[in-house]
Scaffold this motif. Structure first.
Motif, PDB file in Angstrom:
ATOM      1  N   GLU A 150      21.422  80.987  24.709  1.00 20.22           N
ATOM      2  CA  GLU A 150      20.127  81.323  24.103  1.00 20.22           C
ATOM      3  C   GLU A 150      18.976  80.755  24.935  1.00 20.22           C
ATOM      4  N   TYR A 175      18.090  81.183  27.929  1.00 16.21           N
ATOM      5  CA  TYR A 175      17.347  82.138  28.754  1.00 16.21           C
ATOM      6  C   TYR A 175      16.161  82.708  27.993  1.00 16.21           C
ATOM      7  N   SER A 176      16.370  83.077  26.742  1.00 22.16           N
ATOM      8  CA  SER A 176      15.285  83.637  25.925  1.00 22.16           C
ATOM      9  C   SER A 176      14.232  82.592  25.611  1.00 22.16           C
ATOM     10  N   ASP A 209      12.264  81.943  28.733  1.00 21.36           N
ATOM     11  CA  ASP A 209      11.402  83.099  28.996  1.00 21.36           C
ATOM     12  C   ASP A 209      10.152  83.051  28.111  1.00 21.36           C
ATOM     13  N   ALA A 238      16.276  88.572  29.915  1.00 22.01           N
ATOM     14  CA  ALA A 238      15.481  87.957  28.837  1.00 22.01           C
ATOM     15  C   ALA A 238      14.030  88.410  28.931  1.00 22.01           C
ATOM     16  N   LYS A 239      13.493  88.471  30.134  1.00 21.27           N
ATOM     17  CA  LYS A 239      12.105  88.916  30.352  1.00 21.27           C
ATOM     18  C   LYS A 239      11.904  90.340  29.842  1.00 21.27           C
ATOM     19  N   GLY A 241      13.716  91.900  27.636  1.00 23.15           N
ATOM     20  CA  GLY A 241      14.104  92.085  26.234  1.00 23.15           C
ATOM     21  C   GLY A 241      15.381  92.885  26.032  1.00 23.15           C
ATOM     22  N   VAL A 279      21.240  89.871  27.041  1.00 16.63           N
ATOM     23  CA  VAL A 279      21.522  88.944  28.136  1.00 16.63           C
ATOM     24  C   VAL A 279      23.039  88.823  28.289  1.00 16.63           C
TER      25      VAL A 279
END
Length: 186
Positions: free
Chosen positions: A7, A9-10, A13, A129-130, A132, A135
């Motif tokens: 998680e 990564y989100s 971001d 992640a960027k 959306g 992932v």
């Protein structure tokens, strides 16, 4: 396949999208970067993104840390660095495209889509992640081999091309292969 995607990564971001980016043409090693405004610096020539002291302060505040540079925070720092790289350097429709919920790399030399290829060290996940999209798992390179050494693994090696004659010395040095010319009418 590498480790299961996290998680983080989100979260990284979301943090990176709050930061102010400063673009510079080229960072020189002997220059002080303390006077540069913004939370992270993007060196357009080297294609790098680096947190400024202000960006580090904001990260420590956002993630409620005493010191982002501590050894126990290296994993988080890595995710933040990949997130600012994804947001600051990597461009949709230039470096990659998003098709059917998937990030696909664009070859920088040919412009062709590189299906099945993924950026390593978490950059691909940071881009996912960027954008959306879902992932996916990280990928890890366990070994690499050059084409020359890969081809030398075969017991028999031959080929046919219109450009081999100009590289005859290389074929002899690397593969111990002779190059012969066959006229086009034969």
């Amino acid at each position: 396949q590498g480790d299961k995607s996290t998680e983080l990564y989100s979260i990284a971001d979301a943090f990176a999208k709050r930061l102010k980016k400063t673009l510079v043409k080229e960072l020189r090693d002997n220059e002080s970067h303390d006077d540069i405004e913004g939370d992270y610096i993007v060196d357009e020539k080297a294609k790098t993104a680096t947190l400024t002291p202000e960006g580090i302060r904001k990260a420590e505040e956002y993630f409620k840390l005493e010191n982002l540079m501590d050894a126990e925070n290296l994993n988080l720092l890595h995710h933040i660095n990949q997130a600012i790289r994804a947001n600051g350097i990597m461009k949709n429709e230039v470096d990659y495209v998003v098709r059917d919920g998937e990030v696909i790399i664009v070859d920088e030399f040919t412009g062709r889509l590189m299906l099945g290829r993924r950026y390593n060290e978490g950059l691909h996940q940071a881009i996912e992640a960027k954008e959306g999209v879902s992932v996916e798992r990280e990928s890890k390179t366990l070994a690499t081999i050059t084409f020359q050494n890969y081809f030398r693994l075969y017991k028999k090696l031959s080929g046919m091309t219109g450009t081999a004659l100009t590289e005859a010395d290389e074929f002899m040095d690397i593969y111990n292969l002779d190059v012969i010319e066959i006229t086009t009418n034969k």
